[in-house]
Write an enzyme that holds these catalytic residues in place. Structure first.
Site, PDB file in Angstrom:
ATOM      1  N   CYS A  87       0.779  -0.490   0.038  1.00  0.00           N
ATOM      2  CA  CYS A  87      -0.089  -0.329  -0.411  1.00  0.00           C
ATOM      3  C   CYS A  87       1.097   1.459   0.175  1.00  0.00           C
ATOM      4  O   CYS A  87       0.357   2.071   0.789  1.00  0.00           O
ATOM      5  CB  CYS A  87      -0.918  -0.335   1.137  1.00  0.00           C
ATOM      6  SG  CYS A  87      -0.282  -0.185   2.374  1.00  0.00           S
ATOM      7  N   GLY A  88       1.742   1.018  -0.762  1.00  0.00           N
ATOM      8  CA  GLY A  88       2.757   2.246  -1.243  1.00  0.00           C
ATOM      9  C   GLY A  88       3.172   2.793   0.150  1.00  0.00           C
ATOM     10  O   GLY A  88       3.933   1.401   0.980  1.00  0.00           O
TER      11      GLY A  88
END
Length: 289
Positions: A87-88
């Site tokens: 998720c980055g």
């Protein structure tokens, strides 16, 4: 120049990766709708609850143990992250915010302990030796009783005098593209200062029955549960939004790589065809000779 087979295999591999990232984007989008709806529904309740509690505490005449302001020597941080990655930089920002607070407190000569919620927080601070309790593998299916267990643990630690202040660190959901790392003080509970409610437009006079002390004893544990649960809801929604963005970027990157590999494949194929033609022409010229 790589061979045709090697380039073709790379194109197929990147194409399969693109299909996976696209599927993960769709899954995150579906989960986000439910998480965002729950967050939007719960957020006004949590904010109004916090406002009412501060107003209530401001009108108390007696002393409440959870409102006791001490000289801060030890601080406990409840760090809320997701259980999964991909998720980055979502979890990295929360961890970075927590580390900044730890460095700040230790520079002031204070001791710091951690309660980690989510696997990523536990992994980030595993070697620090500061984790007192860890709650993992709950962020995908958490309920209010999980928040109750966490808040009870922090409350008992505060009442026993082990810590003088408890804060929660999480990512506040601002929009689909932005989740801001935030820290809030849970304990001790601080009443609204005079004039603060007027500045924020929330000055309301309440009539409490029975007296504020009895109400505080009854609902104070629920207040702490609500604040921890609110932080977990914000992180859950932010995680899915960040994963959607990360998987969308990954899918676009796969498309760019496929374009580059396709061009490379065409160049390699053209070079192979040119080489074969040169061999044919060379052979024909040799036969003529």
């Amino acid at each position: 120049m790589p061979g045709l087979k090697d380039v073709k295999n790379k194109i197929e591999g990147v194409s399969k990766t693109s299909q996976i990232t696209k599927a993960m984007n769709m899954v995150a989008s579906a989960k986000l709708r439910g998480a965002q709806e729950r967050m939007v529904t719960f957020r006004p309740y949590a904010e109004k609850f916090a406002e009412a509690m501060k107003d209530l505490s401001g009108g108390m005449s007696g002393n409440q143990p959870l409102m006791e302001v001490r000289e801060v020597q030890t601080v406990e941080l409840i760090v809320v992250t997701s259980d999964r990655g991909l998720c980055g930089s979502f979890n990295a920002h929360i961890v970075s915010k927590t580390q900044q607070l730890i460095d700040q407190f230790e520079a002031e000569g204070k001791k710091v302990s951690l309660i980690t919620v989510g696997n990523k927080a536990a992994q980030a601070f595993r070697r620090s030796g500061k984790i007192r309790e860890s709650y993992g593998d709950i962020m995908s299916t958490f309920q209010m009783y999980h928040a109750r267990d966490i808040s009870r643990s922090a409350t008992l630690n505060f009442l026993s005098g082990e810590v003088d202040e408890v804060r929660v660190v999480y990512a506040h959901f601002l929009s689909m593209a932005k989740q801001r790392p935030t820290e809030e003080t849970l304990l001790p509970i601080k009443p609204l200062e005079q004039g603060e409610g007027e500045k924020t437009g929330t000055a309301v006079e309440y009539i409490y029955e029975p007296d504020p002390e009895q109400i505080m004893e009854a609902i104070l544990p629920l207040y702490l549960d609500v604040q921890v649960y609110h932080a977990m809801i914000e992180v859950a929604a932010g995680e899915h939004a960040a994963r959607m963005a990360a998987m969308d970027n990954a899918t676009n990157a796969c498309g760019d790589i496929i374009k580059e590999l396709t061009q490379l494949y065409n160049k390699a194929r053209q070079a192979a065809i040119t080489g074969d033609l040169m061999d044919i022409v060379g052979g024909a010229e040799a036969l003529k000779g």
